[in-house]
Design an enzyme around this catalytic site. Structure first.
Site, PDB file in Angstrom:
ATOM      1  N   HIS A 136      -2.991   6.992   6.995  1.00  0.00           N
ATOM      2  CA  HIS A 136      -2.035   7.949   6.405  1.00  0.00           C
ATOM      3  C   HIS A 136      -2.724   9.221   5.932  1.00  0.00           C
ATOM      4  O   HIS A 136      -2.185  10.319   6.105  1.00  0.00           O
ATOM      5  CB  HIS A 136      -1.309   7.318   5.206  1.00  0.00           C
TER       6      HIS A 136
ATOM      7  N   CYS B 246       5.776  -0.083   7.566  1.00  0.00           N
ATOM      8  CA  CYS B 246       5.385   1.068   6.747  1.00  0.00           C
ATOM      9  C   CYS B 246       6.600   1.519   5.941  1.00  0.00           C
ATOM     10  O   CYS B 246       7.703   1.591   6.478  1.00  0.00           O
ATOM     11  CB  CYS B 246       4.916   2.198   7.665  1.00  0.00           C
ATOM     12  N   LEU B 247       6.385   1.833   4.665  1.00  0.00           N
ATOM     13  CA  LEU B 247       7.511   2.237   3.810  1.00  0.00           C
ATOM     14  C   LEU B 247       8.154   3.540   4.301  1.00  0.00           C
ATOM     15  O   LEU B 247       9.323   3.790   4.023  1.00  0.00           O
ATOM     16  CB  LEU B 247       7.046   2.404   2.361  1.00  0.00           C
TER      17      LEU B 247
ATOM     18  N   GLY C 199       0.837  -1.192   0.000  1.00  0.00           N
ATOM     19  CA  GLY C 199       0.000   0.000   0.000  1.00  0.00           C
ATOM     20  C   GLY C 199       0.873   1.243   0.000  1.00  0.00           C
ATOM     21  O   GLY C 199       2.028   1.197   0.428  1.00  0.00           O
TER      22      GLY C 199
ATOM     23  N   GLN D 146       2.794  10.014   1.624  1.00  0.00           N
ATOM     24  CA  GLN D 146       4.107   9.357   1.651  1.00  0.00           C
ATOM     25  C   GLN D 146       4.993   9.739   0.469  1.00  0.00           C
ATOM     26  O   GLN D 146       6.181   9.433   0.460  1.00  0.00           O
ATOM     27  CB  GLN D 146       3.939   7.835   1.665  1.00  0.00           C
TER      28      GLN D 146
ATOM     29  N   HIS E 138      -4.649   0.830   7.431  1.00  0.00           N
ATOM     30  CA  HIS E 138      -3.312   1.427   7.575  1.00  0.00           C
ATOM     31  C   HIS E 138      -3.155   2.609   6.597  1.00  0.00           C
ATOM     32  O   HIS E 138      -2.701   3.688   6.992  1.00  0.00           O
ATOM     33  CB  HIS E 138      -2.243   0.351   7.329  1.00  0.00           C
ATOM     34  N   GLU E 139      -3.536   2.397   5.338  1.00  0.00           N
ATOM     35  CA  GLU E 139      -3.387   3.468   4.338  1.00  0.00           C
ATOM     36  C   GLU E 139      -4.348   4.618   4.630  1.00  0.00           C
ATOM     37  O   GLU E 139      -4.001   5.787   4.439  1.00  0.00           O
ATOM     38  CB  GLU E 139      -3.621   2.935   2.920  1.00  0.00           C
TER      39      GLU E 139
HETATM   40 NI    NI Z   1       2.407   3.119   5.908  1.00  0.00          NI
END
Ligand code: NI
Length: 196
Positions: A151, A105-106, A45, A50, A147-148
């Site tokens: 963000h 998470c990236l 995701g 991000q 999760h996304e």
């Molecule tokens: Ni994340």
């Protein structure tokens, strides 16, 4: 085009993202670049904050989870083909008993923690053609979507762990924001920028 992923500590990750309209400039290219960026970083995701944009856009491609041998055939099939762009998403309902899953998470590389979330989610969103959908998801798909979605609300998974665990990872988080990590995808670090 692969875009740099914004690291923990950047204020853009803390903004409540804004809704967009169909005339948002170069949206198709932006979405294509976001998919390319997510796949390059082996993510499931990615949300627009991000890559530095505080707008309500996120992507999910859960197919890597389909390899998980602990899942049932049905679950694997559901995950295998799931790829969706969520624009202007709004969670309408979450229900069920919270369950823990080890999230990463990236924007927060090399940190994984168990996060508790409800197993079912009902969400309204627009797709890349600005058609509105209301859909329900559960299990891992719900998990990635939640999760996304966080963000675009300015929330990170590290906000949802215990005070003790937060204390334990404080140093690591500070190193991430300073760029003191090794990572094999392109990132942008908030505290490095200031020094230059
Ligand atoms: Ni994340």
């Amino acid at each position: 085009m692969i875009l740099p992923i914004v690291a923990y500590g950047d204020p853009v990750l803390r903004k409540k993202a804004k809704a967009i309209s169909a005339d948002y400039p170069n949206l198709d290219a932006l979405i294509a670049n976001m998919y390319e960026t997510m796949y390059n970083a082996l993510g499931v995701g990615l949300a627009a904050p991000q890559i530095g944009l505080p707008i309500r856009v996120f992507l999910v491609d859960a197919s890597p989870f389909a390899e998980d041998e602990d899942l049932s055939d049905d679950e694997r099939k559901q995950l295998k083909d799931f790829k969706q762009t969520f624009i202007n998403a709004k969670i309408l309902e979450e229900e069920g008993d919270e369950w823990a899953f080890n999230e990463g998470c990236l924007s927060i590389p090399h940190i994984r923690e168990d996060v508790f979330r409800k197993p079912k989610v009902k969400i309204e969103f627009q797709d890349e053609n600005f058609e509105t959908h209301i859909k329900e998801f559960d299990g891992l798909l719900a998990r990635v979507i939640q999760h996304e979605y966080d963000h675009i609300e300015g929330i990170l998974f590290t906000d949802k762990i215990s005070t003790l665990k937060k204390r334990l990872i404080k140093g690591k988080l500070s190193n991430i924001s300073k760029g003191k990590i090794s990572i094999d995808y392109k990132m942008r670090f908030p505290d490095m920028k200031k020094k230059r």
